[in-house]
Design a protein around this motif. Structure first.
Motif, PDB file in Angstrom:
ATOM      1  N   LEU A  11      38.909  94.072  22.806  1.00  0.00           N
ATOM      2  CA  LEU A  11      38.501  92.760  22.316  1.00  0.00           C
ATOM      3  C   LEU A  11      39.753  91.933  22.039  1.00  0.00           C
ATOM      4  CD1 LEU A  11      36.378  90.751  21.154  1.00  0.00           C
ATOM      5  CD2 LEU A  11      36.592  91.969  18.970  1.00  0.00           C
ATOM      6  N   LEU A  12      39.846  90.759  22.671  1.00  0.00           N
ATOM      7  CA  LEU A  12      40.971  89.859  22.471  1.00  0.00           C
ATOM      8  C   LEU A  12      40.463  88.566  21.853  1.00  0.00           C
ATOM      9  CD1 LEU A  12      41.799  91.703  25.072  1.00  0.00           C
ATOM     10  CD2 LEU A  12      43.698  90.099  25.192  1.00  0.00           C
ATOM     11  N   GLY A  49      48.022  78.293  10.841  1.00  0.00           N
ATOM     12  CA  GLY A  49      48.517  78.463  12.195  1.00  0.00           C
ATOM     13  C   GLY A  49      47.453  79.023  13.129  1.00  0.00           C
ATOM     14  N   ARG A  50      47.913  79.638  14.196  1.00  0.00           N
ATOM     15  CA  ARG A  50      47.024  80.233  15.182  1.00  0.00           C
ATOM     16  C   ARG A  50      47.025  81.740  14.996  1.00  0.00           C
ATOM     17  NH1 ARG A  50      42.935  77.763  17.827  1.00  0.00           N
ATOM     18  NH2 ARG A  50      42.294  79.001  19.618  1.00  0.00           N
ATOM     19  N   PHE A  51      45.853  82.340  15.080  1.00  0.00           N
ATOM     20  CA  PHE A  51      45.693  83.777  14.867  1.00  0.00           C
ATOM     21  C   PHE A  51      45.317  84.444  16.185  1.00  0.00           C
ATOM     22  CE2 PHE A  51      42.920  87.426  14.018  1.00  0.00           C
ATOM     23  CZ  PHE A  51      43.698  88.176  13.137  1.00  0.00           C
ATOM     24  N   PHE A  52      45.972  85.558  16.464  1.00  0.00           N
ATOM     25  CA  PHE A  52      45.718  86.317  17.688  1.00  0.00           C
ATOM     26  C   PHE A  52      45.462  87.776  17.315  1.00  0.00           C
ATOM     27  CE2 PHE A  52      48.642  82.882  18.543  1.00  0.00           C
ATOM     28  CZ  PHE A  52      48.077  82.244  19.641  1.00  0.00           C
ATOM     29  N   PHE A  73      28.185  89.745  19.353  1.00  0.00           N
ATOM     30  CA  PHE A  73      29.454  89.267  18.783  1.00  0.00           C
ATOM     31  C   PHE A  73      29.560  87.748  18.806  1.00  0.00           C
ATOM     32  CE2 PHE A  73      34.056  88.376  18.867  1.00  0.00           C
ATOM     33  CZ  PHE A  73      34.422  89.036  17.700  1.00  0.00           C
ATOM     34  N   THR A  74      28.746  87.078  19.582  1.00  0.00           N
ATOM     35  CA  THR A  74      28.840  85.620  19.673  1.00  0.00           C
ATOM     36  C   THR A  74      28.636  84.946  18.319  1.00  0.00           C
ATOM     37  OG1 THR A  74      26.501  85.492  20.324  1.00  0.00           O
ATOM     38  CG2 THR A  74      28.132  85.536  22.096  1.00  0.00           C
ATOM     39  N   ASP A  75      27.851  85.546  17.433  1.00  0.00           N
ATOM     40  CA  ASP A  75      27.638  84.955  16.104  1.00  0.00           C
ATOM     41  C   ASP A  75      28.931  84.965  15.288  1.00  0.00           C
ATOM     42  OD1 ASP A  75      24.987  84.468  16.630  1.00  0.00           O
ATOM     43  OD2 ASP A  75      24.274  86.351  15.753  1.00  0.00           O
ATOM     44  N   VAL A  76      29.661  86.089  15.337  1.00  0.00           N
ATOM     45  CA  VAL A  76      30.944  86.174  14.633  1.00  0.00           C
ATOM     46  C   VAL A  76      31.941  85.187  15.245  1.00  0.00           C
ATOM     47  CG1 VAL A  76      32.883  87.672  14.012  1.00  0.00           C
ATOM     48  CG2 VAL A  76      30.548  88.598  14.081  1.00  0.00           C
ATOM     49  N   ALA A  77      31.972  85.144  16.569  1.00  0.00           N
ATOM     50  CA  ALA A  77      32.897  84.256  17.257  1.00  0.00           C
ATOM     51  C   ALA A  77      32.624  82.792  16.923  1.00  0.00           C
ATOM     52  CB  ALA A  77      32.797  84.474  18.765  1.00  0.00           C
ATOM     53  N   ALA A  78      31.358  82.437  16.846  1.00  0.00           N
ATOM     54  CA  ALA A  78      30.992  81.048  16.544  1.00  0.00           C
ATOM     55  C   ALA A  78      31.404  80.672  15.122  1.00  0.00           C
ATOM     56  CB  ALA A  78      29.490  80.854  16.730  1.00  0.00           C
ATOM     57  N   GLU A  79      31.243  81.612  14.182  1.00  0.00           N
ATOM     58  CA  GLU A  79      31.578  81.330  12.786  1.00  0.00           C
ATOM     59  C   GLU A  79      33.050  80.966  12.623  1.00  0.00           C
ATOM     60  OE1 GLU A  79      31.526  83.506   8.380  1.00  0.00           O
ATOM     61  OE2 GLU A  79      30.594  84.488  10.120  1.00  0.00           O
ATOM     62  N   TYR A  80      33.918  81.652  13.373  1.00  0.00           N
ATOM     63  CA  TYR A  80      35.355  81.421  13.250  1.00  0.00           C
ATOM     64  C   TYR A  80      35.927  80.606  14.420  1.00  0.00           C
ATOM     65  CZ  TYR A  80      35.180  84.773   9.447  1.00  0.00           C
ATOM     66  OH  TYR A  80      34.898  85.400   8.261  1.00  0.00           O
ATOM     67  N   LYS A  81      35.043  80.079  15.262  1.00  0.00           N
ATOM     68  CA  LYS A  81      35.444  79.243  16.409  1.00  0.00           C
ATOM     69  C   LYS A  81      36.505  79.955  17.258  1.00  0.00           C
ATOM     70  CE  LYS A  81      34.319  74.966  13.992  1.00  0.00           C
ATOM     71  NZ  LYS A  81      34.803  73.660  13.470  1.00  0.00           N
ATOM     72  N   ASN A  83      38.231  81.790  20.539  1.00  0.00           N
ATOM     73  CA  ASN A  83      38.310  82.035  21.972  1.00  0.00           C
ATOM     74  C   ASN A  83      38.437  83.548  22.114  1.00  0.00           C
ATOM     75  OD1 ASN A  83      38.354  79.275  22.721  1.00  0.00           O
ATOM     76  ND2 ASN A  83      40.535  79.167  22.234  1.00  0.00           N
ATOM     77  N   TRP A  84      37.555  84.166  22.872  1.00  0.00           N
ATOM     78  CA  TRP A  84      37.548  85.617  22.875  1.00  0.00           C
ATOM     79  C   TRP A  84      37.030  86.155  24.201  1.00  0.00           C
ATOM     80  CZ3 TRP A  84      32.932  88.537  23.220  1.00  0.00           C
ATOM     81  CH2 TRP A  84      31.757  87.783  23.209  1.00  0.00           C
ATOM     82  N   ARG A  85      37.356  87.398  24.439  1.00  0.00           N
ATOM     83  CA  ARG A  85      36.749  88.127  25.554  1.00  0.00           C
ATOM     84  C   ARG A  85      36.724  89.606  25.222  1.00  0.00           C
ATOM     85  NH1 ARG A  85      40.638  90.061  29.467  1.00  0.00           N
ATOM     86  NH2 ARG A  85      42.747  89.365  28.961  1.00  0.00           N
ATOM     87  N   MET A  86      35.719  90.263  25.743  1.00  0.00           N
ATOM     88  CA  MET A  86      35.517  91.687  25.522  1.00  0.00           C
ATOM     89  C   MET A  86      35.482  92.369  26.881  1.00  0.00           C
ATOM     90  SD  MET A  86      32.444  93.411  23.223  1.00  0.00           S
ATOM     91  CE  MET A  86      32.808  92.445  21.744  1.00  0.00           C
ATOM     92  N   GLU A  87      36.279  93.425  27.035  1.00  0.00           N
ATOM     93  CA  GLU A  87      36.410  94.093  28.331  1.00  0.00           C
ATOM     94  C   GLU A  87      36.188  95.593  28.188  1.00  0.00           C
ATOM     95  OE1 GLU A  87      37.015  92.594  31.170  1.00  0.00           O
ATOM     96  OE2 GLU A  87      37.737  90.600  30.572  1.00  0.00           O
ATOM     97  N   GLN A  88      35.527  96.172  29.163  1.00  0.00           N
ATOM     98  CA  GLN A  88      35.388  97.624  29.234  1.00  0.00           C
ATOM     99  C   GLN A  88      36.625  98.209  29.900  1.00  0.00           C
ATOM    100  OE1 GLN A  88      31.443  97.364  31.256  1.00  0.00           O
ATOM    101  NE2 GLN A  88      30.837  98.948  29.803  1.00  0.00           N
ATOM    102  N   ALA A  89      37.298  99.140  29.221  1.00  0.00           N
ATOM    103  CA  ALA A  89      38.507  99.739  29.775  1.00  0.00           C
ATOM    104  C   ALA A  89      38.225 100.497  31.066  1.00  0.00           C
ATOM    105  CB  ALA A  89      39.138 100.673  28.750  1.00  0.00           C
TER     106      ALA A  89
END
Length: 289
Positions: A11-12, A49-52, A73-81, A83-89
């Protein structure tokens, strides 16, 4: 190891820095039966600042699918606005290689791929010349020769784009592909094109950097892997390295030294992309170790 990687998810995240982000992510993963195995984070400035963040976790709850997890996870992402992506290793990215006549970067990538040091699929190689066909096809990879001329450049690029879509390509690597990419091509594959520039950018942008370096009397020769943008050789930098040289080096000797740096730098950058370790922001990158 293979069974572990089937459960491993990456998760990034990039967002405005604010309290509660890490706690929200940890709570979400715990609620969905995930076990965090690695977590890295970086903030440009804790005060606004910006958080990564990059998180690797194992999904041990077989009752929830990967797609369902992403949707949740979209609900969590929306709350904190976020930019994200989730990848299967376990999902191998599909990498296309573009090359012209020089083979050193191509061979480095093919050797590492063949040795399972680069975990990906290489469905095709595209070139504006036909010289390297036997090398590529010797690895069992389809080789597409698409000549590029000034008059028919748009037509050639359209053929390339069609092939890349046909093969569902995730990332394009310019392994000394000596053509300027159009804005349309760059926009079609935004942040998915990695180039190797045979110089330590921002020095010696453009053509013939080794001749320019010789004229300047440099004591270090370098290479830069970066994402391609509309601005020539000015895209977000992923990796750089150098070798020490001296006044005795001729232009051909600088080129030999430079090739050694180029192939190493490009392979590192590609590997980091395949392992989901890069986040692009503005005209920079955050590369997690």
């Amino acid at each position: 190891m293979e069974s572990v990687m089937k459960k491993r998810i990456r998760l990034l995240i990039s967002c405005h820095d604010q309290p509660g982000i890490v706690a929200a992510i940890s709570t979400f993963l715990n609620h969905h039966g995930a076990n965090i195995v690695q977590s890295d984070q970086y903030s440009t400035d804790p005060e606004g600042g910006r958080f990564f963040m990059r998180v690797e976790f194992d999904q041990n709850n077989d009752s929830i699918t990967f797609e369902a997890l992403k949707t949740a996870f979209t609900d969590v992402a929306a709350e904190y606005k976020m930019n994200w992506r989730m990848e299967q290793a376990s999902r191998k990215k599909r990498m296309a290689i573009f090359v012209s006549k020089e083979d050193h970067c191509l061979l480095e990538l093919l050797w590492k791929w063949h040795s399972n040091e680069l975990i990906c699929d290489i469905p095709l190689v595209i070139s504006n010349h036909d010289e390297l066909r036997d090398v590529v096809e010797g690895y069992g990879i389809p080789y597409y020769h698409i000549p590029v001329s000034k008059e028919r450049k748009a037509e050639a690029e359209q053929k390339q784009i069609e092939l890349l879509h046909q093969y569902n390509i995730d990332v394009i690597v310019l392994a000394r592909y000596m053509q300027i990419i159009s804005s349309h091509f760059v926009d079609t594959f935004k942040d998915k094109i990695i180039n190797i520039h045979h110089s330590f950018l921002p020095a010696f942008i453009g053509a013939n950097p080794y001749a320019k370096a010789f004229e300047r009397g440099v004591k270090l020769i370098g290479a830069t892997a970066h994402f391609v943008t509309d601005d020539l050789d000015e895209g977000p930098i992923i990796e750089q390295d150098v070798l020490r040289v001296n006044h005795r080096y001729s232009v051909p000797q600088l080129r030999v030294a430079g090739r050694n740096v180029e192939r190493v730098v490009l392979a590192r950058a590609v590997n980091w992309y395949l392992e989901d370790k890069i986040i692009v922001y503005s005209n920079k990158t955050v590369v997690f170790s």
